[in-house]
Design a protein around this motif. Structure first.
Motif, PDB file in Angstrom:
ATOM      1  N   PHE A 105       0.841  -1.191   0.000  1.00  0.00           N
ATOM      2  CA  PHE A 105       0.000   0.000   0.000  1.00  0.00           C
ATOM      3  C   PHE A 105       0.881   1.248   0.000  1.00  0.00           C
ATOM      4  CE2 PHE A 105      -2.175  -3.449   2.223  1.00  0.00           C
ATOM      5  CZ  PHE A 105      -3.318  -3.563   1.445  1.00  0.00           C
ATOM      6  N   GLY A 106       0.600   2.128  -0.949  1.00  0.00           N
ATOM      7  CA  GLY A 106       1.375   3.353  -1.056  1.00  0.00           C
ATOM      8  C   GLY A 106       0.507   4.580  -1.109  1.00  0.00           C
ATOM      9  N   PHE A 107       1.159   5.732  -1.209  1.00  0.00           N
ATOM     10  CA  PHE A 107       0.450   7.007  -1.326  1.00  0.00           C
ATOM     11  C   PHE A 107       1.129   7.843  -2.400  1.00  0.00           C
ATOM     12  CE2 PHE A 107       3.856   7.828   1.660  1.00  0.00           C
ATOM     13  CZ  PHE A 107       4.284   9.121   1.380  1.00  0.00           C
ATOM     14  N   TRP A 108       0.386   8.821  -2.899  1.00  0.00           N
ATOM     15  CA  TRP A 108       0.897   9.735  -3.908  1.00  0.00           C
ATOM     16  C   TRP A 108       1.464  10.992  -3.239  1.00  0.00           C
ATOM     17  CZ3 TRP A 108       0.757   8.501  -9.104  1.00  0.00           C
ATOM     18  CH2 TRP A 108      -0.069   7.432  -9.469  1.00  0.00           C
ATOM     19  N   ASP A 153       4.008   1.425   2.520  1.00  0.00           N
ATOM     20  CA  ASP A 153       5.042   0.604   1.883  1.00  0.00           C
ATOM     21  C   ASP A 153       5.829   1.378   0.830  1.00  0.00           C
ATOM     22  OD1 ASP A 153       4.424  -1.935   3.201  1.00  0.00           O
ATOM     23  OD2 ASP A 153       2.559  -1.868   2.059  1.00  0.00           O
ATOM     24  N   CYS A 154       5.187   2.352   0.190  1.00  0.00           N
ATOM     25  CA  CYS A 154       5.877   3.092  -0.860  1.00  0.00           C
ATOM     26  C   CYS A 154       5.231   4.458  -1.051  1.00  0.00           C
ATOM     27  CB  CYS A 154       5.871   2.327  -2.186  1.00  0.00           C
ATOM     28  SG  CYS A 154       4.225   1.939  -2.831  1.00  0.00           S
ATOM     29  N   VAL A 155       5.983   5.349  -1.680  1.00  0.00           N
ATOM     30  CA  VAL A 155       5.474   6.653  -2.082  1.00  0.00           C
ATOM     31  C   VAL A 155       5.655   6.756  -3.585  1.00  0.00           C
ATOM     32  CG1 VAL A 155       7.711   7.712  -1.520  1.00  0.00           C
ATOM     33  CG2 VAL A 155       5.709   9.154  -1.909  1.00  0.00           C
ATOM     34  N   MET A 156       4.620   7.253  -4.281  1.00  0.00           N
ATOM     35  CA  MET A 156       4.720   7.525  -5.710  1.00  0.00           C
ATOM     36  C   MET A 156       4.803   9.039  -5.892  1.00  0.00           C
ATOM     37  SD  MET A 156       4.903   6.280  -8.793  1.00  0.00           S
ATOM     38  CE  MET A 156       4.254   4.604  -8.677  1.00  0.00           C
ATOM     39  N   VAL A 157       5.997   9.525  -6.140  1.00  0.00           N
ATOM     40  CA  VAL A 157       6.179  10.945  -6.411  1.00  0.00           C
ATOM     41  C   VAL A 157       5.648  11.209  -7.818  1.00  0.00           C
ATOM     42  CG1 VAL A 157       7.852  12.804  -6.680  1.00  0.00           C
ATOM     43  CG2 VAL A 157       8.169  11.086  -4.880  1.00  0.00           C
ATOM     44  N   ASP A 158       4.697  12.112  -7.917  1.00  0.00           N
ATOM     45  CA  ASP A 158       3.959  12.303  -9.164  1.00  0.00           C
ATOM     46  C   ASP A 158       4.463  13.514  -9.932  1.00  0.00           C
ATOM     47  OD1 ASP A 158       2.180  12.226 -11.205  1.00  0.00           O
ATOM     48  OD2 ASP A 158       0.399  12.683 -10.003  1.00  0.00           O
ATOM     49  N   ILE A 177      -1.528  -1.057  -4.400  1.00  0.00           N
ATOM     50  CA  ILE A 177      -2.675  -0.171  -4.244  1.00  0.00           C
ATOM     51  C   ILE A 177      -2.185   1.187  -3.733  1.00  0.00           C
ATOM     52  CG2 ILE A 177      -4.868   0.201  -3.057  1.00  0.00           C
ATOM     53  CD1 ILE A 177      -5.200  -2.840  -2.951  1.00  0.00           C
ATOM     54  N   LEU A 178      -2.362   2.198  -4.577  1.00  0.00           N
ATOM     55  CA  LEU A 178      -2.022   3.569  -4.201  1.00  0.00           C
ATOM     56  C   LEU A 178      -3.333   4.283  -3.923  1.00  0.00           C
ATOM     57  CD1 LEU A 178       0.698   4.292  -6.919  1.00  0.00           C
ATOM     58  CD2 LEU A 178       1.014   3.350  -4.624  1.00  0.00           C
ATOM     59  N   GLY A 179      -3.805   4.140  -2.695  1.00  0.00           N
ATOM     60  CA  GLY A 179      -5.171   4.519  -2.383  1.00  0.00           C
ATOM     61  C   GLY A 179      -5.406   5.989  -2.103  1.00  0.00           C
ATOM     62  N   HIS A 180      -4.368   6.701  -1.670  1.00  0.00           N
ATOM     63  CA  HIS A 180      -4.578   8.076  -1.220  1.00  0.00           C
ATOM     64  C   HIS A 180      -3.377   8.938  -1.591  1.00  0.00           C
ATOM     65  CE1 HIS A 180      -8.061   6.721   1.099  1.00  0.00           C
ATOM     66  NE2 HIS A 180      -7.317   5.721   1.522  1.00  0.00           N
ATOM     67  N   SER A 181      -3.568  10.246  -1.489  1.00  0.00           N
ATOM     68  CA  SER A 181      -2.486  11.190  -1.758  1.00  0.00           C
ATOM     69  C   SER A 181      -2.340  12.141  -0.585  1.00  0.00           C
ATOM     70  CB  SER A 181      -2.773  11.987  -3.031  1.00  0.00           C
ATOM     71  OG  SER A 181      -3.826  12.912  -2.810  1.00  0.00           O
ATOM     72  N   ASP A 182      -1.182  12.809  -0.541  1.00  0.00           N
ATOM     73  CA  ASP A 182      -0.988  13.815   0.498  1.00  0.00           C
ATOM     74  C   ASP A 182      -2.021  14.928   0.367  1.00  0.00           C
ATOM     75  OD1 ASP A 182       0.117  14.882  -1.852  1.00  0.00           O
ATOM     76  OD2 ASP A 182       2.144  15.080  -1.033  1.00  0.00           O
ATOM     77  N   VAL A 183      -2.422  15.251  -0.867  1.00  0.00           N
ATOM     78  CA  VAL A 183      -3.473  16.248  -1.077  1.00  0.00           C
ATOM     79  C   VAL A 183      -4.761  15.816  -0.392  1.00  0.00           C
ATOM     80  CG1 VAL A 183      -4.979  17.318  -2.804  1.00  0.00           C
ATOM     81  CG2 VAL A 183      -2.520  17.142  -3.230  1.00  0.00           C
ATOM     82  N   GLU A 184      -5.147  14.567  -0.583  1.00  0.00           N
ATOM     83  CA  GLU A 184      -6.376  14.056   0.036  1.00  0.00           C
ATOM     84  C   GLU A 184      -6.316  14.132   1.554  1.00  0.00           C
ATOM     85  OE1 GLU A 184      -8.397  10.419  -1.764  1.00  0.00           O
ATOM     86  OE2 GLU A 184      -6.333  10.261  -2.505  1.00  0.00           O
ATOM     87  N   PHE A 185      -5.196  13.723   2.120  1.00  0.00           N
ATOM     88  CA  PHE A 185      -5.085  13.723   3.573  1.00  0.00           C
ATOM     89  C   PHE A 185      -5.238  15.140   4.137  1.00  0.00           C
ATOM     90  CE2 PHE A 185      -2.584   9.692   2.909  1.00  0.00           C
ATOM     91  CZ  PHE A 185      -3.503   8.862   3.516  1.00  0.00           C
ATOM     92  N   VAL A 186      -4.587  16.105   3.509  1.00  0.00           N
ATOM     93  CA  VAL A 186      -4.680  17.487   3.980  1.00  0.00           C
ATOM     94  C   VAL A 186      -6.083  18.034   3.749  1.00  0.00           C
ATOM     95  CG1 VAL A 186      -3.839  19.835   3.660  1.00  0.00           C
ATOM     96  CG2 VAL A 186      -2.220  17.929   3.690  1.00  0.00           C
ATOM     97  N   ARG A 187      -6.595  17.870   2.527  1.00  0.00           N
ATOM     98  CA  ARG A 187      -7.914  18.401   2.185  1.00  0.00           C
ATOM     99  C   ARG A 187      -9.012  17.789   3.049  1.00  0.00           C
ATOM    100  NH1 ARG A 187      -9.371  15.989  -3.000  1.00  0.00           N
ATOM    101  NH2 ARG A 187     -10.167  14.363  -1.609  1.00  0.00           N
TER     102      ARG A 187
END
Length: 261
Positions: A18-21, A39-44, A233-243
């Motif tokens: 499980f990762g995040f964007w 588990d991982c970060v996807m730098v977009d 599974i990249l379920g969420h992003s830092d934008v989502e968490f903050v927003r």
């Protein structure tokens, strides 16, 4: 010391990861989420506003954690892929792979000769700890690197069996929003026609023994993704968490204020 291969080995073994964007280009936000245990970060760098210098800051933020640094390049371009890998990405995601020829070109851009055509400057790049780990990197990176092909066009779906057969493609990652747009149903990821396209990719990936992945989206919860064979599974992003955190917190405060009237 940079770490390569652990995430790939887990995925190939069938373990869900499980990762995040990272789209904010905020290294401290990335550090918080890495410390939380992703588990991982996807730098977009396709839809995010950051640069390769910003990406390096994200990679530095997760160093020393169990979070593997990945990067989505803006396009299937060998120059972009080379810069991503030299920066220290343990894997790259290539958008809109739509044919076996495009998939083979992406793989070639990721691999040093004779397996590919990646340019070599191992004595100076961050990926080799600036030349301090050159021998080990050159000996192992072609095998350890995670190559992720995004399937998000009608052409990609039509050619999915051939794309899945291309050596070196490790993960087939469904892009549901762009796929819905290409099908003339922008944003309608729950539409039966879009679901049928997604299911074809899922079936082909599993049948070919490729790692399957996607984001969480309307029509596929995390539980449904796992049940359909998705393992990255990249379920969420830092934008989502903050927003979402900000919206929820403010809603609670507004309710308290309303209750006082």
């Amino acid at each position: 010391m940079l770490s390569y291969g652990d995430l790939k080995a887990r995925l190939v073994a069938g373990q869900p990861c499980f990762g995040f964007w990272s789209q904010l280009s905020a290294s401290m936000a990335t550090e918080i989420l890495a410390e939380a245990g992703f588990d991982c970060v996807m730098v977009d760098l396709e839809h995010g506003a950051g640069s390769y210098r910003d990406a390096v800051a994200q990679f530095q933020a997760v160093k020393g954690t169990a979070c593997t640094p990945l990067l989505r390049v803006p396009w299937n371009d060998p120059v972009e892929i080379k810069r991503a890998l030299d920066s220290g990405a343990a894997g790259v995601m290539i958008p809109a792979v739509s044919s076996p020829e495009e998939a083979a070109a992406a793989v070639a851009a990721c691999k040093y000769p004779p397996e590919g055509l990646r340019g070599a400057a191992p004595g100076i790049v961050r990926a080799t700890a600036f030349g301090l780990q050159t021998d080990d990197y050159l000996a192992t990176i072609n095998e350890k690197l995670l190559v992720i092909a995004q399937i998000e066009t009608l052409r990609g779906v039509e050619a999915i069996e051939e794309i899945a057969a291309v050596p070196g493609v490790d993960v087939l990652f469904i892009g549901p929003m762009d796929l819905s747009a290409d099908a003339g149903l922008l944003g309608q990821t729950e539409h039966p026609d879009v679901q049928a396209l997604i299911e074809r990719v899922e079936t082909a990936a599993v049948a070919a023994g490729r790692v399957l992945g996607s984001i969480v989206f309307p029509g596929r919860s995390a539980a449904q993704l796992l049940a359909r064979g998705h393992r990255l599974i990249l379920g969420h992003s830092d934008v989502e968490f903050v927003r979402n955190g900000a919206v929820a917190a403010l809603a609670d405060l507004r309710k308290l204020s309303s209750d006082l009237r």
